[in-house]
Design an enzyme around this catalytic site. Structure first.
Site, PDB file in Angstrom:
ATOM      1  N   CYS B 115       0.888  -1.160   0.000  1.00 16.54           N
ATOM      2  CA  CYS B 115       0.000   0.000   0.000  1.00 16.54           C
ATOM      3  C   CYS B 115       0.921   1.203   0.000  1.00 16.54           C
ATOM      4  O   CYS B 115       1.560   1.505   1.001  1.00 16.54           O
ATOM      5  CB  CYS B 115      -0.906   0.033   1.234  1.00 16.54           C
ATOM      6  SG  CYS B 115      -1.776   1.620   1.436  1.00 16.54           S
ATOM      7  N   CYS B 118      -0.542   4.221   2.488  1.00 17.16           N
ATOM      8  CA  CYS B 118      -0.445   4.122   3.949  1.00 17.16           C
ATOM      9  C   CYS B 118      -0.244   2.662   4.368  1.00 17.16           C
ATOM     10  O   CYS B 118       0.883   2.172   4.358  1.00 17.16           O
ATOM     11  CB  CYS B 118      -1.660   4.746   4.636  1.00 17.16           C
ATOM     12  SG  CYS B 118      -3.278   4.222   4.022  1.00 17.16           S
ATOM     13  N   SER B 119      -1.317   1.971   4.717  1.00 14.45           N
ATOM     14  CA  SER B 119      -1.159   0.612   5.238  1.00 14.45           C
ATOM     15  C   SER B 119      -2.390  -0.238   4.960  1.00 14.45           C
ATOM     16  O   SER B 119      -2.757  -1.079   5.773  1.00 14.45           O
ATOM     17  CB  SER B 119      -0.889   0.670   6.747  1.00 14.45           C
ATOM     18  OG  SER B 119      -1.870   1.476   7.387  1.00 14.45           O
ATOM     19  N   CYS B 120      -3.055  -0.005   3.816  1.00  7.77           N
ATOM     20  CA  CYS B 120      -4.247  -0.781   3.482  1.00  7.77           C
ATOM     21  C   CYS B 120      -3.849  -2.254   3.302  1.00  7.77           C
ATOM     22  O   CYS B 120      -2.847  -2.557   2.651  1.00  7.77           O
ATOM     23  CB  CYS B 120      -4.895  -0.239   2.212  1.00  7.77           C
ATOM     24  SG  CYS B 120      -5.495   1.455   2.419  1.00  7.77           S
TER      25      CYS B 120
END
Lengths: 102, 216
Positions: B115, B118-120
């Site tokens: 991602c 961000c941090s999906c």
């Protein structure tokens, strides 16, 4: 032996932060796209990991933007909790009711 | 009689040691107490959420999906066609996995998920992302130099294998279907699931080989 799953959270505050964000999302305060956008922007600005510290910072900012709380109210409450902690014997639960006041 | 009576007054070292909260604990407690007061969150519901993500949701879920796809060609076809629905068949789904895509590794093509924003991450099948997945170096280098990133994870692929990088978002989250390891023909579905690591489903790792796994 099958691979051990690492713990989901490294510290209780990480877990609390995650749970608050999820609960606020479920309550309709923001969509996941809005959240990812806010988190991504904060991450990009400082070239920072999108970790739970950034989650906390981002949710604090988002809630202030939405008028749910203010940076000032958060800071006051943090100070109250610090006083409550200092007045709580070690090992006992720390509650805001222990805050002796300024 | 004159007893030399030391009146000790029982000095018990009774002085009061207060407690201390770390800066992060202070911030989280402050925020939570305000949200509870305003009725935005319920502490019991937060505890239930944490319990769920600590003990019920994790990469073992994804491993079951992968193992099913390895033993059941019809399931594999459904998984590649409509991952969200196929994953739901095994009872996984919901938050963070509303729209899933599964990409299949082959000898010609290896898939890697990142991602960049961000941090999906696909929570229902993989749980919450590891620290490195959220770090700027992984997020940028997975795109620029995927082969170099794989090497750092100890994965070396034949030069003829293409690497495709998939950028997960809040709307669409990817999971890798790794190749079934050689020498696993005799294993049942549960034993196959034990070969499937988290990293194999992100694409930064490969499944274990059967001789790396000793079943108890």
């Amino acid at each position: 032996m099958r691979p051990e799953d690492p713990p989901a959270f490294a510290a209780p505050w990480e877990a609390q932060t995650f749970a608050m964000v999820v609960a606020l999302h479920d309550r309709g305060l923001f969509t996941w796209s809005e959240w990812a956008e806010a988190l991504g922007e904060a991450s990009r600005d400082g070239d920072r990991p999108a970790d739970y510290a950034l989650w906390l910072e981002t949710i604090e900012r988002l809630l202030a933007e939405r008028g749910v709380t203010t940076a000032h109210a958060l800071a006051d409450r943090q100070t109250a909790f610090a006083r409550a902690a200092a007045a709580t014997p070690h090992g006992e639960p720390i509650a805001l009711t222990n805050d002796p006041g300024p | 009689m004159a007893h030399d009576h030391h009146d000790h007054d029982h000095d018990h070292h009774d002085h009061h040691h207060g407690s201390e909260l770390s800066p992060m604990d202070l911030r989280v407690r402050a925020l939570e107490s305000i949200l509870v007061e305003k009725g935005y969150v319920d502490p019991a519901a937060l505890d239930a959420l944490i319990e769920t993500y600590e003990s019920k949701i994790g990469p073992r879920n994804g491993a079951q999906v992968v193992a099913r796809a390895w033993v059941d060609p019809a399931y594999r076809a459904r998984l590649l066609d409509d991952a969200t629905a196929a994953i739901r068949e095994l009872g996984f789904g919901g938050r963070g996995g509303e729209h899933m895509v599964v990409v299949e590794n082959t000898p010609e093509e290896h898939n890697l998920v990142v991602c960049t924003l961000c941090s999906c991450y696909p929570w229902p099948v993989l749980g919450l992302p590891p620290v490195w997945y959220k770090s700027p170096p992984y997020r940028s280098r997975a795109v620029i130099d995927p082969r170099g990133v794989l090497a750092e994870f100890g994965v070396t692929l034949p030069g003829t294998t293409r690497i495709r990088v998939w950028d997960s978002t809040a709307e669409l989250r990817y999971m890798v279907l790794p190749m079934r390891p050689a020498g696993s023909d005799h294993l049942d579905e549960a034993a196959l699931a034990d070969l499937v690591t988290r990293d194999a489903m992100i694409g930064t790792g490969l499944p274990l080989s059967p001789d790396q796994v000793v079943r108890s």
